[in-house]
Write a protein that holds these residues in place. Sequence first.
Motif, PDB file in Angstrom:
ATOM      1  N   SER A   3      14.014   9.987  -5.441  1.00  0.00           N
ATOM      2  CA  SER A   3      13.087   9.283  -6.013  1.00  0.00           C
ATOM      3  C   SER A   3      12.819   7.902  -5.614  1.00  0.00           C
ATOM      4  O   SER A   3      13.596   7.032  -5.180  1.00  0.00           O
ATOM      5  N   VAL A   4      11.492   7.303  -5.765  1.00  0.00           N
ATOM      6  CA  VAL A   4      11.156   5.895  -5.352  1.00  0.00           C
ATOM      7  C   VAL A   4      10.179   5.287  -6.553  1.00  0.00           C
ATOM      8  O   VAL A   4       9.445   5.931  -7.300  1.00  0.00           O
ATOM      9  N   LEU A   5      10.610   4.022  -6.528  1.00  0.00           N
ATOM     10  CA  LEU A   5       9.765   3.215  -7.446  1.00  0.00           C
ATOM     11  C   LEU A   5       9.316   1.839  -6.561  1.00  0.00           C
ATOM     12  O   LEU A   5      10.119   1.085  -6.090  1.00  0.00           O
ATOM     13  N   GLY A   6       7.994   1.655  -6.513  1.00  0.00           N
ATOM     14  CA  GLY A   6       7.359   0.692  -5.890  1.00  0.00           C
ATOM     15  C   GLY A   6       6.943  -0.548  -6.671  1.00  0.00           C
ATOM     16  O   GLY A   6       6.079  -0.079  -7.750  1.00  0.00           O
ATOM     17  N   VAL A   7       7.216  -1.877  -6.361  1.00  0.00           N
ATOM     18  CA  VAL A   7       6.553  -2.595  -7.113  1.00  0.00           C
ATOM     19  C   VAL A   7       5.824  -3.823  -6.398  1.00  0.00           C
ATOM     20  O   VAL A   7       6.375  -4.256  -5.401  1.00  0.00           O
ATOM     21  N   ASP A   8       4.613  -3.974  -6.900  1.00  0.00           N
ATOM     22  CA  ASP A   8       3.679  -5.018  -5.940  1.00  0.00           C
ATOM     23  C   ASP A   8       3.014  -5.863  -7.116  1.00  0.00           C
ATOM     24  O   ASP A   8       2.434  -5.351  -8.144  1.00  0.00           O
ATOM     25  N   ILE A   9       2.792  -7.076  -6.971  1.00  0.00           N
ATOM     26  CA  ILE A   9       1.876  -8.168  -7.711  1.00  0.00           C
ATOM     27  C   ILE A   9       0.269  -7.720  -7.521  1.00  0.00           C
ATOM     28  O   ILE A   9      -0.228  -8.092  -8.409  1.00  0.00           O
ATOM     29  N   SER A  55      -4.819  -3.841  -6.964  1.00  0.00           N
ATOM     30  CA  SER A  55      -5.542  -3.097  -5.905  1.00  0.00           C
ATOM     31  C   SER A  55      -4.699  -2.278  -5.152  1.00  0.00           C
ATOM     32  O   SER A  55      -5.052  -1.230  -4.582  1.00  0.00           O
ATOM     33  N   TYR A  56      -3.565  -3.253  -4.456  1.00  0.00           N
ATOM     34  CA  TYR A  56      -2.597  -2.465  -3.559  1.00  0.00           C
ATOM     35  C   TYR A  56      -1.966  -1.221  -4.133  1.00  0.00           C
ATOM     36  O   TYR A  56      -1.592  -0.094  -3.455  1.00  0.00           O
ATOM     37  N   LEU A 101       0.798  -1.275   0.121  1.00  0.00           N
ATOM     38  CA  LEU A 101       0.012  -0.134  -0.044  1.00  0.00           C
ATOM     39  C   LEU A 101       0.950   1.106   0.054  1.00  0.00           C
ATOM     40  O   LEU A 101       0.368   2.457   0.183  1.00  0.00           O
ATOM     41  N   GLY A 102       2.331   1.156  -0.107  1.00  0.00           N
ATOM     42  CA  GLY A 102       3.100   2.276  -0.118  1.00  0.00           C
ATOM     43  C   GLY A 102       3.550   2.739   1.197  1.00  0.00           C
ATOM     44  O   GLY A 102       4.074   3.885   1.447  1.00  0.00           O
ATOM     45  N   THR A 103       3.319   1.956   2.376  1.00  0.00           N
ATOM     46  CA  THR A 103       3.788   2.362   3.632  1.00  0.00           C
ATOM     47  C   THR A 103       5.288   2.602   3.816  1.00  0.00           C
ATOM     48  O   THR A 103       5.620   3.280   4.751  1.00  0.00           O
ATOM     49  N   ASN A 104       6.243   1.787   2.858  1.00  0.00           N
ATOM     50  CA  ASN A 104       7.365   2.445   3.126  1.00  0.00           C
ATOM     51  C   ASN A 104       7.808   3.274   1.928  1.00  0.00           C
ATOM     52  O   ASN A 104       8.745   4.313   2.273  1.00  0.00           O
ATOM     53  N   ALA A 105       7.407   3.209   0.711  1.00  0.00           N
ATOM     54  CA  ALA A 105       7.506   3.869  -0.369  1.00  0.00           C
ATOM     55  C   ALA A 105       7.385   5.439  -0.189  1.00  0.00           C
ATOM     56  O   ALA A 105       7.840   6.438  -0.415  1.00  0.00           O
TER      57      ALA A 105
END
Length: 246
Positions: free
Chosen positions: A65-71, A74-75, A52-56
Amino acid sequence: MDTSTSNWWSSKRIERLRVVRSQHVEDLLFLLYPELGKPLNECRLLDLGSGLGTNAIPAAKVVRSVLGVDIEHSYVMRAKEWAEREGLGNVTFRVGSATDLDLGPFDIVLCDYLLEHVEDSNSVISVIARHLEPHGAYFLSTNNKWWPLEGHYGLPIPLISWLPRPWANRYIRLMGFGTKYSVYPISWNRLEELLDRNQLTWSLKAPTRPYTVAQKIGKRLVRLSPVFWKFANVFQVVGRRKQTVT
């Protein structure tokens, strides 16, 4: 309890969780900073299993800059909405598998409580190694196989991670938690082996601000002797790529 009161408590709880997560991000960046070759505000950060982006999102307020990747689609969508509400233009989220990436190097790679959700641990460790700049640093946290309580199912399940996988699957079915045990905690010996195989240095780090009883007890024990790391609830590891000697 009326609706307005319920909504107030809910919003307070969400805000508290966000404060805790922001502190967690501050702590993990503090732990890995000595491994970095540049200031945090110049760093590009990759967040594997960003959820859900709680670290990013807290990290985006500190790094370049930040790139978040999740499978989970919905998250990713909810993380994007949160980033928009915060007015952050330096954080991006995308749907994808953390074990199948080729994005080029980053200064920081975060892998926070992802490893235990992937059956092939080496596939995650190799992605960390492949995406690190030569002077970049990583932070990895994951659950210990030999910790006696499994906490991913709402109620603590004793000793399930110690069992052979077919027995653990049967245990889960018997408890009514699904059809199989879909968590893959790792022992320290195995994790150390994979880090070495992928040419990553490592240093185990106790939580800066432990917030559970298990973490508080564990921090005291590992201060007494490093041998207690083998029985810790969670491994927190920081490191970098090993330098090639020419």
